[in-house]
Design a protein around this motif. Sequence first.
Motif, PDB file in Angstrom:
ATOM      1  N   UNK A  88     -33.698  40.729  26.067  1.00  0.00           N
ATOM      2  CA  UNK A  88     -34.919  40.981  26.831  1.00  0.00           C
ATOM      3  C   UNK A  88     -34.690  40.614  28.303  1.00  0.00           C
ATOM      4  N   UNK A  89     -34.039  41.477  29.074  1.00  0.00           N
ATOM      5  CA  UNK A  89     -33.784  41.142  30.485  1.00  0.00           C
ATOM      6  C   UNK A  89     -35.041  41.022  31.330  1.00  0.00           C
ATOM      7  N   UNK A  90     -36.163  41.527  30.844  1.00  0.00           N
ATOM      8  CA  UNK A  90     -37.393  41.464  31.641  1.00  0.00           C
ATOM      9  C   UNK A  90     -38.009  40.074  31.690  1.00  0.00           C
ATOM     10  N   UNK A  91     -37.469  39.144  30.887  1.00  0.00           N
ATOM     11  CA  UNK A  91     -38.004  37.783  30.852  1.00  0.00           C
ATOM     12  C   UNK A  91     -36.917  36.778  31.220  1.00  0.00           C
ATOM     13  N   UNK A  92     -37.224  35.908  32.170  1.00  0.00           N
ATOM     14  CA  UNK A  92     -36.285  34.834  32.489  1.00  0.00           C
ATOM     15  C   UNK A  92     -36.262  33.764  31.405  1.00  0.00           C
ATOM     16  N   UNK A 124     -38.055  46.055  37.708  1.00  0.00           N
ATOM     17  CA  UNK A 124     -38.377  44.748  38.266  1.00  0.00           C
ATOM     18  C   UNK A 124     -37.114  44.010  38.706  1.00  0.00           C
ATOM     19  N   UNK A 125     -37.285  43.106  39.659  1.00  0.00           N
ATOM     20  CA  UNK A 125     -36.163  42.280  40.107  1.00  0.00           C
ATOM     21  C   UNK A 125     -35.637  41.409  38.981  1.00  0.00           C
ATOM     22  N   UNK A 126     -36.548  40.910  38.140  1.00  0.00           N
ATOM     23  CA  UNK A 126     -36.132  40.055  37.022  1.00  0.00           C
ATOM     24  C   UNK A 126     -35.205  40.811  36.088  1.00  0.00           C
ATOM     25  N   UNK A 127     -35.595  42.012  35.689  1.00  0.00           N
ATOM     26  CA  UNK A 127     -34.772  42.805  34.776  1.00  0.00           C
ATOM     27  C   UNK A 127     -33.388  43.039  35.373  1.00  0.00           C
ATOM     28  N   UNK A 128     -33.345  43.417  36.613  1.00  0.00           N
ATOM     29  CA  UNK A 128     -32.072  43.767  37.230  1.00  0.00           C
ATOM     30  C   UNK A 128     -31.194  42.538  37.446  1.00  0.00           C
ATOM     31  N   UNK A 129     -31.799  41.446  37.813  1.00  0.00           N
ATOM     32  CA  UNK A 129     -31.027  40.213  37.980  1.00  0.00           C
ATOM     33  C   UNK A 129     -30.390  39.790  36.661  1.00  0.00           C
ATOM     34  N   UNK A 130     -31.142  39.880  35.578  1.00  0.00           N
ATOM     35  CA  UNK A 130     -30.603  39.491  34.277  1.00  0.00           C
ATOM     36  C   UNK A 130     -29.597  40.512  33.752  1.00  0.00           C
ATOM     37  N   UNK A 131     -29.819  41.779  34.054  1.00  0.00           N
ATOM     38  CA  UNK A 131     -28.854  42.799  33.644  1.00  0.00           C
ATOM     39  C   UNK A 131     -27.493  42.543  34.294  1.00  0.00           C
ATOM     40  N   UNK A 132     -27.503  42.129  35.540  1.00  0.00           N
ATOM     41  CA  UNK A 132     -26.238  41.818  36.214  1.00  0.00           C
ATOM     42  C   UNK A 132     -25.513  40.670  35.518  1.00  0.00           C
ATOM     43  N   UNK A 133     -26.259  39.756  34.938  1.00  0.00           N
ATOM     44  CA  UNK A 133     -25.634  38.652  34.199  1.00  0.00           C
ATOM     45  C   UNK A 133     -24.895  39.180  32.976  1.00  0.00           C
ATOM     46  N   UNK A 134     -25.440  40.206  32.334  1.00  0.00           N
ATOM     47  CA  UNK A 134     -24.769  40.801  31.177  1.00  0.00           C
ATOM     48  C   UNK A 134     -23.425  41.384  31.603  1.00  0.00           C
ATOM     49  N   UNK A 135     -23.420  42.092  32.729  1.00  0.00           N
ATOM     50  CA  UNK A 135     -22.172  42.650  33.231  1.00  0.00           C
ATOM     51  C   UNK A 135     -21.166  41.577  33.599  1.00  0.00           C
ATOM     52  N   UNK A 136     -21.631  40.507  34.258  1.00  0.00           N
ATOM     53  CA  UNK A 136     -20.706  39.440  34.645  1.00  0.00           C
ATOM     54  C   UNK A 136     -20.132  38.723  33.428  1.00  0.00           C
ATOM     55  N   UNK A 137     -20.887  38.738  32.326  1.00  0.00           N
ATOM     56  CA  UNK A 137     -20.390  38.134  31.091  1.00  0.00           C
ATOM     57  C   UNK A 137     -19.400  39.048  30.364  1.00  0.00           C
ATOM     58  N   UNK A 138     -19.248  40.280  30.860  1.00  0.00           N
ATOM     59  CA  UNK A 138     -18.238  41.173  30.316  1.00  0.00           C
ATOM     60  C   UNK A 138     -18.719  42.127  29.244  1.00  0.00           C
ATOM     61  N   UNK A 139     -20.048  42.368  29.173  1.00  0.00           N
ATOM     62  CA  UNK A 139     -20.595  43.206  28.108  1.00  0.00           C
ATOM     63  C   UNK A 139     -21.174  44.507  28.663  1.00  0.00           C
ATOM     64  N   UNK A 140     -20.975  45.622  27.943  1.00  0.00           N
ATOM     65  CA  UNK A 140     -21.687  46.852  28.281  1.00  0.00           C
ATOM     66  C   UNK A 140     -23.148  46.767  27.839  1.00  0.00           C
TER      67      UNK A 140
END
Length: 282
Positions: A88-92, A124-140
């Motif tokens: 759920x990237x929309x929630x911090x 939303x900024x929240x969704x996109x910020x958390x989505x970037x974390x998924x990429x940095x963790x190495x996951x599609x």
Amino acid sequence: MDLIDTHQHLILRDRIGYAWTAEFPILSGDFTREDYAGLVAGKGIVGTIFMETGVDDADYQAEARMVAGMVGSVVGGVPMLGQIASIRPEHDEGFDPWLEEAAGLDTVGFRRILHVVPDDVSLTDTFRRNLRKIGRAGFPFDLNFLARQLIPIGVPLIRACPDQPYVLDHCGVPDVAAGAFDEWAKGIDAIAGFDNVVVKFSGITTYCAPGTASVDLLRPYADHLLNRFGPNRMLWGGDWPVVNLGAGLPAWIDMARALLAGLSPDEQHAIGQGTARRVYGV
């Protein structure tokens, strides 16, 4: 052409809630790995990747924990190679702990179904910020958009998170029943312009009018995907048991093989399993 099924669901109602299935009588009851193995016997399925099943919000973490106990095991000759977990990237709140825990549950990717939530969720900024974390963790990240959402919602999201690998599920969800090819094709053209996106050759028979799915009907869609993405940016998925709303899994396997029969062995291998192994790391 041997296949890794990158989109295998399970429905196990004694452990998990699946409220969304209530409107589809054909999806009543359980759908187990044993059921799946019986359907694909002799069909060249060399492994599966479990795809989160859109379970009730209270259960999405329980589903991933349950499936982690299945990954690596073989049922009916079919090994489960990994899972794509819900997130759920929309929630911090709770996002970081879940990303960390799920990474240890044989997870090879994440998904949030975006065509069942308001269009602005992924803006939303929240969704996109958390989505970037998924990429940095190495996951599609698997993207679920309707065709009408590809350009106004999908393109801005991909542009805002350019370092995130994406998998566009279900051929970009064309409305085959309505014959809405042109709108879908424009969306595919836009999404295919991003090198960090691959497309999942899956789900398309579900969007045909009942009883109409055929190789001839689907060929223009398959050809357009091949022309825009190319075999090295395509991967196959079964979408069982949701595929029962369309042609059913055995028929979809046969249709997919027929639609890709004109490709070279290397190209067929890429769609059948090569792209999946590269993108999901299985």
